[in-house]
Write a protein that holds these residues in place. Structure first.
Motif, PDB file in Angstrom:
ATOM      1  N   GLY A   1       0.858  -1.183   0.000  1.00  0.00           N
ATOM      2  CA  GLY A   1       0.000   0.000   0.000  1.00  0.00           C
ATOM      3  C   GLY A   1       0.892   1.230   0.000  1.00  0.00           C
ATOM      4  O   GLY A   1       1.585   1.501   0.982  1.00  0.00           O
TER       5      GLY A   1
ATOM      6  N   GLY B   1       0.121   4.602  -0.328  1.00  0.00           N
ATOM      7  CA  GLY B   1      -0.705   5.798  -0.291  1.00  0.00           C
ATOM      8  C   GLY B   1      -0.163   6.807   0.704  1.00  0.00           C
ATOM      9  O   GLY B   1       1.049   6.905   0.926  1.00  0.00           O
ATOM     10  N   TYR B   2      -1.088   7.545   1.329  1.00  0.00           N
ATOM     11  CA  TYR B   2      -0.726   8.609   2.276  1.00  0.00           C
ATOM     12  C   TYR B   2       0.127   8.084   3.430  1.00  0.00           C
ATOM     13  O   TYR B   2       0.919   8.823   3.993  1.00  0.00           O
ATOM     14  CB  TYR B   2      -1.997   9.246   2.849  1.00  0.00           C
ATOM     15  CG  TYR B   2      -2.594  10.267   1.920  1.00  0.00           C
ATOM     16  CD1 TYR B   2      -2.205  11.605   1.997  1.00  0.00           C
ATOM     17  CD2 TYR B   2      -3.521   9.906   0.950  1.00  0.00           C
ATOM     18  CE1 TYR B   2      -2.737  12.553   1.133  1.00  0.00           C
ATOM     19  CE2 TYR B   2      -4.050  10.845   0.084  1.00  0.00           C
ATOM     20  CZ  TYR B   2      -3.659  12.166   0.178  1.00  0.00           C
ATOM     21  OH  TYR B   2      -4.165  13.095  -0.668  1.00  0.00           O
ATOM     22  N   VAL B   3      -0.077   6.812   3.791  1.00  0.00           N
ATOM     23  CA  VAL B   3       0.659   6.229   4.905  1.00  0.00           C
ATOM     24  C   VAL B   3       1.899   5.483   4.419  1.00  0.00           C
ATOM     25  O   VAL B   3       3.000   5.681   4.916  1.00  0.00           O
ATOM     26  CB  VAL B   3      -0.283   5.297   5.712  1.00  0.00           C
ATOM     27  CG1 VAL B   3       0.493   4.440   6.680  1.00  0.00           C
ATOM     28  CG2 VAL B   3      -1.309   6.135   6.468  1.00  0.00           C
TER      29      VAL B   3
ATOM     30  N   ASP C   1       1.982  -2.161  -4.510  1.00  0.00           N
ATOM     31  CA  ASP C   1       0.648  -1.556  -4.567  1.00  0.00           C
ATOM     32  C   ASP C   1      -0.189  -2.272  -5.624  1.00  0.00           C
ATOM     33  O   ASP C   1       0.324  -2.691  -6.667  1.00  0.00           O
ATOM     34  CB  ASP C   1       0.733  -0.060  -4.882  1.00  0.00           C
ATOM     35  CG  ASP C   1      -0.516   0.675  -4.438  1.00  0.00           C
ATOM     36  OD1 ASP C   1      -0.468   1.367  -3.402  1.00  0.00           O
ATOM     37  OD2 ASP C   1      -1.567   0.530  -5.124  1.00  0.00           O
ATOM     38  N   ALA C   2      -1.497  -2.378  -5.315  1.00  0.00           N
ATOM     39  CA  ALA C   2      -2.397  -3.084  -6.228  1.00  0.00           C
ATOM     40  C   ALA C   2      -2.735  -2.232  -7.451  1.00  0.00           C
ATOM     41  O   ALA C   2      -3.214  -2.746  -8.457  1.00  0.00           O
ATOM     42  CB  ALA C   2      -3.675  -3.449  -5.478  1.00  0.00           C
TER      43      ALA C   2
ATOM     44  N   VAL D   1      -2.750  -0.645   3.926  1.00  0.00           N
ATOM     45  CA  VAL D   1      -3.800  -0.535   2.906  1.00  0.00           C
ATOM     46  C   VAL D   1      -5.058   0.081   3.529  1.00  0.00           C
ATOM     47  O   VAL D   1      -5.183   0.134   4.752  1.00  0.00           O
ATOM     48  CB  VAL D   1      -4.099  -1.924   2.281  1.00  0.00           C
ATOM     49  CG1 VAL D   1      -2.891  -2.456   1.540  1.00  0.00           C
ATOM     50  CG2 VAL D   1      -4.564  -2.915   3.348  1.00  0.00           C
TER      51      VAL D   1
ATOM     52  N   THR E   1      -8.724   0.977   5.045  1.00  0.00           N
ATOM     53  CA  THR E   1      -9.736   0.288   5.857  1.00  0.00           C
ATOM     54  C   THR E   1     -10.995   1.159   5.861  1.00  0.00           C
ATOM     55  O   THR E   1     -11.272   1.863   6.836  1.00  0.00           O
ATOM     56  CB  THR E   1      -9.231   0.059   7.299  1.00  0.00           C
ATOM     57  OG1 THR E   1      -8.551   1.250   7.744  1.00  0.00           O
ATOM     58  CG2 THR E   1      -8.276  -1.089   7.389  1.00  0.00           C
TER      59      THR E   1
ATOM     60  N   SER F   1      -6.752  -9.054   1.570  1.00  0.00           N
ATOM     61  CA  SER F   1      -6.046  -9.431   0.335  1.00  0.00           C
ATOM     62  C   SER F   1      -4.551  -9.119   0.444  1.00  0.00           C
ATOM     63  O   SER F   1      -3.714  -9.888  -0.039  1.00  0.00           O
ATOM     64  CB  SER F   1      -6.713  -8.810  -0.898  1.00  0.00           C
ATOM     65  OG  SER F   1      -6.080  -7.649  -1.289  1.00  0.00           O
TER      66      SER F   1
ATOM     67  N   SER G   1      -2.532  -0.483   9.166  1.00  0.00           N
ATOM     68  CA  SER G   1      -3.862   0.053   8.845  1.00  0.00           C
ATOM     69  C   SER G   1      -4.699   0.172  10.115  1.00  0.00           C
ATOM     70  O   SER G   1      -4.688  -0.724  10.961  1.00  0.00           O
ATOM     71  CB  SER G   1      -4.590  -0.887   7.886  1.00  0.00           C
ATOM     72  OG  SER G   1      -3.884  -1.031   6.690  1.00  0.00           O
ATOM     73  N   THR G   2      -5.448   1.255  10.206  1.00  0.00           N
ATOM     74  CA  THR G   2      -6.312   1.453  11.373  1.00  0.00           C
ATOM     75  C   THR G   2      -7.467   0.457  11.331  1.00  0.00           C
ATOM     76  O   THR G   2      -8.136   0.339  10.299  1.00  0.00           O
ATOM     77  CB  THR G   2      -6.880   2.888  11.341  1.00  0.00           C
ATOM     78  OG1 THR G   2      -5.801   3.776  11.210  1.00  0.00           O
ATOM     79  CG2 THR G   2      -7.685   3.188  12.589  1.00  0.00           C
TER      80      THR G   2
ATOM     81  N   PRO H   1      -1.277  14.328   7.289  1.00  0.00           N
ATOM     82  CA  PRO H   1      -0.905  14.974   6.028  1.00  0.00           C
ATOM     83  C   PRO H   1      -1.098  16.488   6.073  1.00  0.00           C
ATOM     84  O   PRO H   1      -2.085  16.981   6.629  1.00  0.00           O
ATOM     85  CB  PRO H   1      -1.856  14.342   5.010  1.00  0.00           C
ATOM     86  CG  PRO H   1      -2.246  13.038   5.608  1.00  0.00           C
ATOM     87  CD  PRO H   1      -2.262  13.258   7.092  1.00  0.00           C
TER      88      PRO H   1
ATOM     89  N   HIS I   1      -9.762  10.622   6.216  1.00  0.00           N
ATOM     90  CA  HIS I   1      -9.840   9.183   6.198  1.00  0.00           C
ATOM     91  C   HIS I   1      -9.949   8.612   7.607  1.00  0.00           C
ATOM     92  O   HIS I   1     -10.264   7.438   7.787  1.00  0.00           O
ATOM     93  CB  HIS I   1      -8.574   8.648   5.510  1.00  0.00           C
ATOM     94  CG  HIS I   1      -8.731   7.269   5.006  1.00  0.00           C
ATOM     95  ND1 HIS I   1      -8.064   6.207   5.533  1.00  0.00           N
ATOM     96  CD2 HIS I   1      -9.522   6.786   4.036  1.00  0.00           C
ATOM     97  CE1 HIS I   1      -8.426   5.115   4.888  1.00  0.00           C
ATOM     98  NE2 HIS I   1      -9.303   5.442   3.978  1.00  0.00           N
TER      99      HIS I   1
ATOM    100  N   ARG J   1     -11.220  13.442   0.660  1.00  0.00           N
ATOM    101  CA  ARG J   1     -11.971  12.293   1.171  1.00  0.00           C
ATOM    102  C   ARG J   1     -12.867  12.687   2.352  1.00  0.00           C
ATOM    103  O   ARG J   1     -12.403  13.291   3.303  1.00  0.00           O
ATOM    104  CB  ARG J   1     -11.006  11.182   1.602  1.00  0.00           C
ATOM    105  CG  ARG J   1     -10.305  10.563   0.411  1.00  0.00           C
ATOM    106  CD  ARG J   1      -9.397   9.445   0.818  1.00  0.00           C
ATOM    107  NE  ARG J   1      -8.244   9.887   1.556  1.00  0.00           N
ATOM    108  CZ  ARG J   1      -7.251   9.085   1.935  1.00  0.00           C
ATOM    109  NH1 ARG J   1      -7.308   7.813   1.653  1.00  0.00           N
ATOM    110  NH2 ARG J   1      -6.212   9.548   2.589  1.00  0.00           N
TER     111      ARG J   1
END
Ligand SMILES: NC(=O)c1ccc[n+]([C@@H]2O[C@H](COP(=O)([O-])OP(=O)(O)OC[C@H]3O[C@@H](n4cnc5c(N)ncnc54)[C@H](O)[C@@H]3O)[C@@H](O)[C@H]2O)c1
Length: 420
Positions: free
Chosen positions: A9, A11-13, A32-33, A83, A85, A100, A119-120, A157, A260, A333
């Motif tokens: 993952g 992303g932002y994290v 990353d997917a 990823v 959540t 996944s 992930s949270t 962020p 998020h 978001r």
């Protein structure tokens, strides 16, 4: 030989984490997917606010590789899962991406390696969801053949003052060896790593942090409404209370909660409390209820503001300034500006927007709003300007002075009457 980490993952994290690991000398795979995310990163393009293209290029020069191919995990001493959540059907936690990503790790798990979930999520996810998947797929035993921890991400962020390096990192390991290995990993690039007694404690600590914010924002939002009714300036009230050097923490009202974390994570906790214990987590549910009413409250206040100018909302043009969920980033978001715009449109207003970070803006139903480029022209056109997000490029007093009418949800306006 440098040690290898795969961060699942990007992303932002995951991407800022990859940056710090690269800087600390790790060989980093960013798994990353999304084909688009991988292609962009390998071309030296950042897709998150906190990293520039140059940051990504520097990572690549130091061996960073973005990939869609999970076989990189086979060579990895550490795999970190970052990823999304989100919420799924009927507001229930959607752990599809976590499951996944965990499967990808399980299929390629190296003997003796460490797996960390960042992930949270609700308490129990690491032990009840991730470990069974990892063990079933790999045929290896957690705590003996590989190590597992939960370590919540705390990125914020748009606020560079606290990054990965100087924000203390919590770690809850499955057993002592897992905790030790996780502390050792993060200590290579985080100043302070704090081990907790267990996995669930680390999972719940993250949810307590976010619920604390959620509840306190709700409190101050409710105070704002009450103060308006009582003709008391809430911003002065907060300014006064915040001078107390202990026992008070400053929160400010606004158009609602976005992003998020705050609107989503406390649901993970309340959902699990209801599922396991059969009763509601009342603070979370009340905070949700209050914060969710704020966009409509802003619409009411906009109508009130127009009314005081002898104008009807249905024949007015309303300019929204700043539609992201917090200042100085592009992230939209869960931004409360969407329900604000929808509420204004429902009442017949002509709604336009300006945001230096956003070029295209869709509402929940897919409708696009007109973006204005020239702020001066837009100010002439608008019967009311609603400041939703005070990006630092906005000169609020100047905008207020030039607007026909102004409503500020951010507390920057100099006129008490113009603030929510
Ligand atoms: N954004 C924040 O400020 C923040 C702060 C603290 C915690 N968190 C938590 O961190 C987690 C990640 O959030 P984020 O903001 O980085 O999300 P994001 O949407 O920015 O990035 C997630 C990335 O994961 C990829 N992905 C999804 N499923 C995958 C899979 N199975 N395998 C590989 N890659 C996959 C996506 O393509 C995407 O690029 C969430 O649990 C979130 O709640 C986020």
């Amino acid at each position: 030989m440098s040690k290898v980490v795969t961060i699942v993952g990007q992303g932002y994290v995951g991407l800022p984490l990859a940056q710090e690991a690269v800087r600390a000398g790790w060989k980093v795979f960013g798994l990353d997917a999304s084909e688009l995310v991988v292609a962009k990163l390998n071309a030296g393009e950042s897709h998150v606010d906190d990293l520039t293209d140059d940051d990504v290029k520097e990572m690549i020069e130091n061996g960073y590789v973005a990939t869609k191919d999970p076989s990189c995990i086979r060579d990895s001493d550490v795999s970190v899962i970052c990823v999304p959540t989100p919420l799924g059907v009927a507001g229930a936690p959607d752990l599809g991406a976590v499951e996944s990503a965990t499967r990808s790790v399980g299929e390629n798990l190296k003997q003796g390696s460490l797996v960390v979930l960042e992930s949270t999520t609700y308490p129990g996810t690491t032990e009840d969801i991730c470990i069974p998947i990892l063990e079933a797929i790999s045929g290896k035993r957690a705590g003996r053949d590989f190590y597992v921890s939960f370590s919540p991400e705390r990125v914020n962020p748009g606020f560079p003052e606290y990054g990965i390096k100087n924000t203390p990192k919590l770690v809850g390991g499955l057993n002592e060896a897992s905790t030790e290995k996780t502390v050792e990993f993060y200590s290579t690039f985080v100043d302070e790593v704090v081990p907790l007694s267990g996995v669930k404690e680390a999972e719940t600590a993250k949810l307590l942090e976010n619920t604390f914010r959620h509840v306190n924002i709700a409190l101050v939002n409710e105070m704002a409404r009450v103060c308006h009714e009582l003709d008391i300036d809430i911003w002065e009230v907060i300014r006064g209370a915040a001078t107390k050097p202990f026992g008070f923490m400053r929160f400010t009202p606004g158009a609602g909660v976005g992003g998020h974390c705050i609107p989503i994570d406390p649901n993970y906790l309340s959902y699990e409390v209801r599922r396991r214990l059969g009763y509601p987590l009342r603070f979370v549910e009340l905070a949700q209820e209050i914060n969710n009413t704020m966009p409509e409250y802003v619409v009411d206040r906009a109508a009130e503001r127009l009314n005081s100018e002898q104008k009807a909302i249905s024949s007015s043009t309303v300019l929204l300034l700043g539609v992201t969920y917090k200042p100085n980033i592009a992230d939209q978001r869960e931004s409360p500006s969407r329900p604000v715009a929808t509420g204004l449109l429902k009442r017949g207003a002509n709604v336009i927007f300006h945001d230096p970070f956003v070029s295209n803006w869709d509402l929940e139903n897919g409708d696009k709003l007109d973006r204005v480029d020239n702020l001066d022209e837009a100010l002439q056109k608008a019967d009311l300007v609603v400041m939703l997000q005070a990006h630092s490029s906005y000169d609020v007093p100047a905008l207020e002075a030039n607007a026909k009418a102004f409503l500020d949800t951010t507390g920057r306006s100099l006129e008490a009457a113009n603030r929510i």
